[in-house]
Design a protein around this motif. Structure first.
Motif, PDB file in Angstrom:
ATOM      1  N   ALA A  90       0.830  -1.210   0.000  1.00 11.25           N
ATOM      2  CA  ALA A  90       0.000   0.000   0.000  1.00 11.25           C
ATOM      3  C   ALA A  90       0.863   1.257   0.000  1.00 11.25           C
ATOM      4  CB  ALA A  90      -0.939  -0.005   1.207  1.00 11.25           C
ATOM      5  N   VAL A  91       1.922   1.276   0.799  1.00 14.07           N
ATOM      6  CA  VAL A  91       2.820   2.439   0.823  1.00 14.07           C
ATOM      7  C   VAL A  91       3.524   2.583  -0.521  1.00 14.07           C
ATOM      8  CG1 VAL A  91       4.915   3.380   1.886  1.00 14.07           C
ATOM      9  CG2 VAL A  91       3.115   2.449   3.323  1.00 14.07           C
ATOM     10  N   LEU A  92       3.944   1.475  -1.100  1.00 12.66           N
ATOM     11  CA  LEU A  92       4.599   1.518  -2.411  1.00 12.66           C
ATOM     12  C   LEU A  92       3.656   2.063  -3.480  1.00 12.66           C
ATOM     13  CD1 LEU A  92       6.453  -1.918  -2.411  1.00 12.66           C
ATOM     14  CD2 LEU A  92       7.431   0.331  -1.958  1.00 12.66           C
ATOM     15  N   ASN A  93       2.436   1.577  -3.481  1.00 14.10           N
ATOM     16  CA  ASN A  93       1.457   1.995  -4.497  1.00 14.10           C
ATOM     17  C   ASN A  93       1.028   3.447  -4.344  1.00 14.10           C
ATOM     18  OD1 ASN A  93       1.504  -0.512  -5.716  1.00 14.10           O
ATOM     19  ND2 ASN A  93      -0.291  -1.260  -4.613  1.00 14.10           N
ATOM     20  N   ALA A  94       1.048   3.962  -3.119  1.00 11.99           N
ATOM     21  CA  ALA A  94       0.610   5.339  -2.881  1.00 11.99           C
ATOM     22  C   ALA A  94       1.732   6.351  -3.082  1.00 11.99           C
ATOM     23  CB  ALA A  94       0.039   5.460  -1.469  1.00 11.99           C
ATOM     24  N   ASN A  95       2.930   5.909  -3.370  1.00 12.13           N
ATOM     25  CA  ASN A  95       4.064   6.808  -3.525  1.00 12.13           C
ATOM     26  C   ASN A  95       3.843   7.780  -4.686  1.00 12.13           C
ATOM     27  OD1 ASN A  95       6.783   7.845  -3.285  1.00 12.13           O
ATOM     28  ND2 ASN A  95       7.236   6.635  -5.101  1.00 12.13           N
ATOM     29  N   THR A  96       4.138   9.050  -4.441  1.00 14.29           N
ATOM     30  CA  THR A  96       4.055  10.064  -5.501  1.00 14.29           C
ATOM     31  C   THR A  96       5.396  10.749  -5.724  1.00 14.29           C
ATOM     32  OG1 THR A  96       3.355  11.743  -3.907  1.00 14.29           O
ATOM     33  CG2 THR A  96       1.614  10.530  -5.071  1.00 14.29           C
ATOM     34  N   MET A  97       6.418  10.277  -5.068  1.00 16.02           N
ATOM     35  CA  MET A  97       7.744  10.880  -5.178  1.00 16.02           C
ATOM     36  C   MET A  97       8.567  10.186  -6.264  1.00 16.02           C
ATOM     37  SD  MET A  97       7.781  13.302  -3.019  1.00 16.02           S
ATOM     38  CE  MET A  97       6.349  13.783  -2.110  1.00 16.02           C
ATOM     39  N   GLN A  98       9.604  10.874  -6.695  1.00 19.16           N
ATOM     40  CA  GLN A  98      10.475  10.344  -7.731  1.00 19.16           C
ATOM     41  C   GLN A  98      11.273   9.144  -7.234  1.00 19.16           C
ATOM     42  OE1 GLN A  98      13.486  13.101  -8.912  1.00 19.16           O
ATOM     43  NE2 GLN A  98      14.385  11.737 -10.407  1.00 19.16           N
ATOM     44  N   ARG A  99      11.655   9.174  -5.960  1.00 20.97           N
ATOM     45  CA  ARG A  99      12.513   8.135  -5.402  1.00 20.97           C
ATOM     46  C   ARG A  99      12.009   7.725  -4.026  1.00 20.97           C
ATOM     47  NH1 ARG A  99      17.784  10.520  -4.053  1.00 20.97           N
ATOM     48  NH2 ARG A  99      17.566   9.883  -1.893  1.00 20.97           N
ATOM     49  N   MET A 100      12.255   6.462  -3.663  1.00 22.99           N
ATOM     50  CA  MET A 100      11.926   5.965  -2.335  1.00 22.99           C
ATOM     51  C   MET A 100      13.196   5.436  -1.693  1.00 22.99           C
ATOM     52  SD  MET A 100       8.347   3.892  -2.896  1.00 22.99           S
ATOM     53  CE  MET A 100       8.887   2.992  -4.336  1.00 22.99           C
ATOM     54  N   ASP A 101      13.442   5.848  -0.441  1.00 20.28           N
ATOM     55  CA  ASP A 101      14.557   5.328   0.340  1.00 20.28           C
ATOM     56  C   ASP A 101      13.990   4.528   1.502  1.00 20.28           C
ATOM     57  OD1 ASP A 101      16.307   6.612  -1.326  1.00 20.28           O
ATOM     58  OD2 ASP A 101      17.009   8.063   0.154  1.00 20.28           O
ATOM     59  N   PHE A 102      14.497   3.323   1.692  1.00 19.91           N
ATOM     60  CA  PHE A 102      14.002   2.432   2.733  1.00 19.91           C
ATOM     61  C   PHE A 102      15.024   2.324   3.848  1.00 19.91           C
ATOM     62  CE2 PHE A 102      11.769   1.344  -1.052  1.00 19.91           C
ATOM     63  CZ  PHE A 102      10.491   1.063  -0.622  1.00 19.91           C
ATOM     64  N   ILE A 103      14.559   2.558   5.079  1.00 26.84           N
ATOM     65  CA  ILE A 103      15.406   2.467   6.260  1.00 26.84           C
ATOM     66  C   ILE A 103      14.735   1.486   7.216  1.00 26.84           C
ATOM     67  CG2 ILE A 103      16.477   3.710   8.190  1.00 26.84           C
ATOM     68  CD1 ILE A 103      15.195   5.676   5.232  1.00 26.84           C
ATOM     69  N   LEU A 104      15.443   0.405   7.556  1.00 31.35           N
ATOM     70  CA  LEU A 104      14.899  -0.642   8.414  1.00 31.35           C
ATOM     71  C   LEU A 104      15.615  -0.639   9.750  1.00 31.35           C
ATOM     72  CD1 LEU A 104      14.960  -3.613   5.860  1.00 31.35           C
ATOM     73  CD2 LEU A 104      13.270  -1.791   6.063  1.00 31.35           C
ATOM     74  N   SER A 105      14.869  -0.950  10.812  1.00 34.69           N
ATOM     75  CA  SER A 105      15.486  -1.077  12.125  1.00 34.69           C
ATOM     76  C   SER A 105      14.662  -2.044  12.957  1.00 34.69           C
ATOM     77  CB  SER A 105      15.569   0.279  12.826  1.00 34.69           C
ATOM     78  OG  SER A 105      16.313   0.152  14.024  1.00 34.69           O
ATOM     79  N   GLY A 106      15.359  -2.984  13.557  1.00 36.15           N
ATOM     80  CA  GLY A 106      14.671  -3.962  14.391  1.00 36.15           C
ATOM     81  C   GLY A 106      15.562  -5.151  14.663  1.00 36.15           C
ATOM     82  N   ASN A 107      14.963  -6.173  15.275  1.00 36.67           N
ATOM     83  CA  ASN A 107      15.764  -7.361  15.536  1.00 36.67           C
ATOM     84  C   ASN A 107      16.128  -8.027  14.212  1.00 36.67           C
ATOM     85  OD1 ASN A 107      14.013  -9.648  14.821  1.00 36.67           O
ATOM     86  ND2 ASN A 107      12.776  -9.048  16.573  1.00 36.67           N
ATOM     87  N   LYS A 108      17.148  -8.844  14.248  1.00 37.32           N
ATOM     88  CA  LYS A 108      17.731  -9.419  13.033  1.00 37.32           C
ATOM     89  C   LYS A 108      16.694 -10.178  12.199  1.00 37.32           C
ATOM     90  CE  LYS A 108      21.615 -12.184  11.489  1.00 37.32           C
ATOM     91  NZ  LYS A 108      22.824 -12.907  11.881  1.00 37.32           N
ATOM     92  N   GLU A 109      15.882 -11.002  12.836  1.00 38.43           N
ATOM     93  CA  GLU A 109      14.866 -11.787  12.116  1.00 38.43           C
ATOM     94  C   GLU A 109      13.845 -10.873  11.436  1.00 38.43           C
ATOM     95  OE1 GLU A 109      11.382 -15.108  12.999  1.00 38.43           O
ATOM     96  OE2 GLU A 109      12.887 -14.695  14.538  1.00 38.43           O
ATOM     97  N   PHE A 110      13.407  -9.835  12.131  1.00 40.28           N
ATOM     98  CA  PHE A 110      12.457  -8.877  11.572  1.00 40.28           C
ATOM     99  C   PHE A 110      13.039  -8.198  10.339  1.00 40.28           C
ATOM    100  CE2 PHE A 110      11.092  -4.420  11.329  1.00 40.28           C
ATOM    101  CZ  PHE A 110       9.727  -4.577  11.169  1.00 40.28           C
ATOM    102  N   VAL A 111      14.272  -7.712  10.440  1.00 40.25           N
ATOM    103  CA  VAL A 111      14.913  -7.011   9.329  1.00 40.25           C
ATOM    104  C   VAL A 111      15.051  -7.944   8.126  1.00 40.25           C
ATOM    105  CG1 VAL A 111      17.082  -5.954   8.566  1.00 40.25           C
ATOM    106  CG2 VAL A 111      16.066  -5.288  10.750  1.00 40.25           C
ATOM    107  N   GLU A 112      15.427  -9.192   8.360  1.00 43.30           N
ATOM    108  CA  GLU A 112      15.559 -10.153   7.255  1.00 43.30           C
ATOM    109  C   GLU A 112      14.218 -10.409   6.573  1.00 43.30           C
ATOM    110  OE1 GLU A 112      18.246 -11.395   5.696  1.00 43.30           O
ATOM    111  OE2 GLU A 112      19.323  -9.994   6.996  1.00 43.30           O
ATOM    112  N   LYS A 113      13.163 -10.525   7.357  1.00 42.28           N
ATOM    113  CA  LYS A 113      11.828 -10.738   6.774  1.00 42.28           C
ATOM    114  C   LYS A 113      11.408  -9.536   5.931  1.00 42.28           C
ATOM    115  CE  LYS A 113       9.859 -14.006  10.060  1.00 42.28           C
ATOM    116  NZ  LYS A 113       8.763 -14.269  11.005  1.00 42.28           N
ATOM    117  N   ILE A 114      11.649  -8.351   6.434  1.00 36.78           N
ATOM    118  CA  ILE A 114      11.287  -7.144   5.688  1.00 36.78           C
ATOM    119  C   ILE A 114      12.101  -7.060   4.402  1.00 36.78           C
ATOM    120  CG2 ILE A 114      11.359  -4.611   5.711  1.00 36.78           C
ATOM    121  CD1 ILE A 114       9.055  -5.666   7.321  1.00 36.78           C
ATOM    122  N   LYS A 115      13.388  -7.344   4.479  1.00 38.16           N
ATOM    123  CA  LYS A 115      14.223  -7.327   3.275  1.00 38.16           C
ATOM    124  C   LYS A 115      13.694  -8.313   2.236  1.00 38.16           C
ATOM    125  CE  LYS A 115      18.674  -7.491   3.794  1.00 38.16           C
ATOM    126  NZ  LYS A 115      20.037  -7.734   4.352  1.00 38.16           N
TER     127      LYS A 115
END
Length: 135
Positions: A90-115
Motif C-alpha cells: 500500500a505504501v509503495l502503491n501510494a508513492n508520488t515521489m520520484q525516489r523511495m529510500d528504505f530504512i529498516l530497524s529492528g531485531n535481526k529476524e524482523f529485518v531479514e523478513k522485511i528485506k
C-alpha cells in the motif's frame, strides 16, 4: 504542463519493530524538519501491541499532516507465516515521489523478513539503521 522531476523529492520509508523504533524516531524528526524532505512514511510493527512511541508519533502526525504517514501494525509474525505484504504494498502503491529510500530497524529476524518482502517487490537497496538498544 510538464513536471519538474527534480522537485518531486524523496519518500523516506521507515520500517521498524518494537526494538528498532527508538533508533529511527530521531531520524524521522530530523527528516520532518528538513525543508527538502517532502514525505516520510513509517510502518511500525509491534507484536505486543504497545507501540511505545505512539503518542509522540501522533503529535508529529498532527504537526506535519501532509508530510508524515504512520501505520501501526499489531500482528504476530512467526516462522514462515505470511508477512504483511499488503501494508508494504500500500505504501509503495501510494508513492508520488520520484525516489523511495528504505530504512529498516529492528531485531535481526524482523529485518531479514522485511528485506525479503522488499526483494519480492524488486526493491534491493535498503539501509539498515543500527539499533541503540538490544533485546
Amino acid at each position: 504542463m510538464q513536471k519538474d522531476i527534480n522537485k518531486m523529492g524523496v519518500q523516506y520509508i521507515y520500517i521498524a519493530d518494537d526494538i528498532g523504533i527508538a533508533s529511527i524516531f530521531p531520524l524521522i524528526k530530523f527528516k520532518l524538519t528538513d525543508l527538502n524532505c517532502q514525505q516520510v512514511s513509517l510502518l511500525y510493527f509491534s507484536v505486543n501491541k504497545q507501540h511505545v512511541f505512539q503518542k509522540e508519533l501522533q503529535i508529529l502526525e498532527r504537526r506535519f499532516p501532509t508530510q508524515l504517514f504512520v501505520s501501526y501494525i499489531s500482528k504476530e509474525f512467526e516462522g514462515n507465516t505470511a508477512f504483511p505484504n499488503e501494508e508494504i504494498e500500500a505504501v509503495l502503491n501510494a508513492n508520488t515521489m520520484q525516489r523511495m529510500d528504505f530504512i529498516l530497524s529492528g531485531n535481526k529476524e524482523f529485518v531479514e523478513k522485511i528485506k525479503n518482502v522488499l526483494n519480492f517487490f524488486d526493491i534491493n537497496e535498503v539501509q539498515i539503521q543500527e539499533q541503540f538498544f538490544t533485546e
